[in-house]
Scaffold this motif. Structure first.
Motif, short mmCIF file in Angstrom:
data_model
loop_
_atom_site.label_atom_id
_atom_site.label_comp_id
_atom_site.label_asym_id
_atom_site.label_seq_id
_atom_site.Cartn_x
_atom_site.Cartn_y
_atom_site.Cartn_z
N ARG A 150 18.14 11.54 -4.34
CA ARG A 150 19.00 12.24 -5.29
C ARG A 150 19.99 13.09 -4.50
NH1 ARG A 150 16.91 16.56 -9.91
NH2 ARG A 150 18.59 16.22 -11.42
N PRO A 168 22.92 19.00 -8.57
CA PRO A 168 22.76 17.54 -8.54
C PRO A 168 24.05 16.86 -8.97
CG PRO A 168 21.63 18.50 -10.44
CD PRO A 168 22.07 19.64 -9.59
N GLU A 170 25.29 15.05 -11.05
CA GLU A 170 25.07 14.55 -12.40
C GLU A 170 26.04 15.27 -13.32
OE1 GLU A 170 21.05 15.55 -13.21
OE2 GLU A 170 20.22 14.18 -11.71
N GLU A 171 26.56 14.56 -14.29
CA GLU A 171 27.54 15.17 -15.18
C GLU A 171 26.91 16.11 -16.19
OE1 GLU A 171 31.31 13.38 -16.37
OE2 GLU A 171 30.31 11.45 -16.07
N THR A 173 25.24 18.87 -16.20
CA THR A 173 23.96 19.56 -16.08
C THR A 173 24.25 21.04 -15.86
OG1 THR A 173 22.86 17.61 -15.15
CG2 THR A 173 21.81 19.74 -14.77
N TRP A 201 34.47 14.56 -8.62
CA TRP A 201 33.59 15.59 -9.19
C TRP A 201 34.37 16.89 -9.32
CZ3 TRP A 201 29.17 14.32 -11.34
CH2 TRP A 201 28.48 13.19 -10.88
#
Length: 321
Positions: A150, A168, A170-171, A173, A201
């Motif tokens: 990850r 992370p 990840e979108e 979060t 990002w």
């Protein structure tokens, strides 16, 4: 070949960030380092989070060397960064602070590499959002760290509004920054890009659950090399249009040892030193001249400048008269 720090240097770094401050009863040569290595084996993410939090709470972010020095320059060489931030206990901006953590992480065995970011212009003008957002040239350094397959973005070099824990990739979060501020990552194309299929990002913050998300900077997962940052650093520290050359600024985040969380910061900018705790800001010192500012850097940020460094600002446009 990636630079690494010796066990002695790693122990000095851990002492600098007040990691495992209690003395070892085993007589170990590097007690903090041994304790950290065991922690990493047990929970690498929690260990990384602790390192990031303590680094932010101990080492100031700032640009003093551009103004208070005889050379008015910044070195991104790992040994120079270590000498400045750990031994001399001075401040540094992204390509120093995050560079220091990068070499520390690599020395500890983390799978990490540096990436580059573009700082958003929105914080200076919060009304500019959406398709009107614009970004500065590449000039910021972040780390991409992989733990258990990850990926996380880690940053200790942004001063105000810096991410305070690994994020992370990840979108959307949402994570707490320094209460009440929250932070997140989203992935979208930059408004200025011709090819809108290319996405980056975007690190964003919001100051309350009712306020808008503000883009702070954009980055990709592409690895950048030391020579890339050498070029960025030259522009950032020497460019006539770089705001780093036009103002003295310093930020120190405040770690609440009892809670184990970052609770606020001191920031020196202009003629004031401000303290912000959980969103509440107050002026703790108003600066009148250079003597005041030099003393403030020591009082609030723990930085003791040498006489020849102080003399280096004389005649510059940033000298306080």
């Amino acid at each position: 070949m990636t630079a690494v720090y010796t066990p002695d240097q790693l122990e000095a770094y851990l002492q600098r960030i007040k990691y495992a401050n209690s003395t070892s009863k085993t007589g170990a040569e590097h007690p903090r380092l041994q304790q950290l290595q065991q922690f990493i084996q047990e929970d690498a993410l929690a260990a990384l989070t602790e390192l990031q939090r303590r680094h932010l709470g101990s080492i100031p972010w700032g640009n003093s060397a551009i103004h208070y020095s005889q050379h008015h320059s910044i070195s991104t060489h790992p040994s120079a960064v270590f000498e400045k931030l750990v031994v001399r206990r001075l401040d540094g901006y992204c390509m120093e602070n995050t560079n220091l953590l990068y070499v520390v992480l690599r020395s500890l065995g983390y799978q990490a590499y540096p990436g580059a970011g573009r700082v958003s212009k929105t914080p200076a003008n919060p009304n500019v959002i959406g398709a009107d957002v614009r970004y500065a040239p590449l000039g910021h350094m972040v780390l991409i760290v992989t733990i258990n397959q990850r990926r996380y973005m880690v940053d200790v070099g942004f001063g105000n509004n810096v991410p305070t824990r690994p994020l992370p990739l990840e979108e959307n979060t949402i994570t707490r920054n320094i209460a009440p501020t929250e932070m997140r990552l989203i992935k979208e194309s930059l408004p200025e890009s011709v090819d809108q299929s290319q996405k980056a990002w975007i690190y964003q913050i919001r100051f309350s659950t009712e306020s808008d998300w503000i883009p702070i900077y954009a980055f990709t997962e592409m690895e950048f090399l030391p020579q890339d940052f050498a070029m960025m650093n030259f522009s950032t520290s020497k460019g006539s249009t770089s705001w780093f050359t036009q103002a003295v600024v310093c930020v120190q985040l405040l770690l609440d040892e009892a809670e184990g969380e970052l609770q606020g910061l001191y920031i020196l900018a202009g003629k004031e030193v401000k303290r912000r705790i959980h969103g509440n800001t107050e002026v703790v010192q108003t600066l009148q001249d250079e003597e005041d500012r030099v003393k403030a850097l020591e009082k609030w940020f723990g930085m003791r400048l040498l006489d020849h460094e102080v003399a280096g600002i004389v005649g510059l446009g940033t000298e306080m008269k």
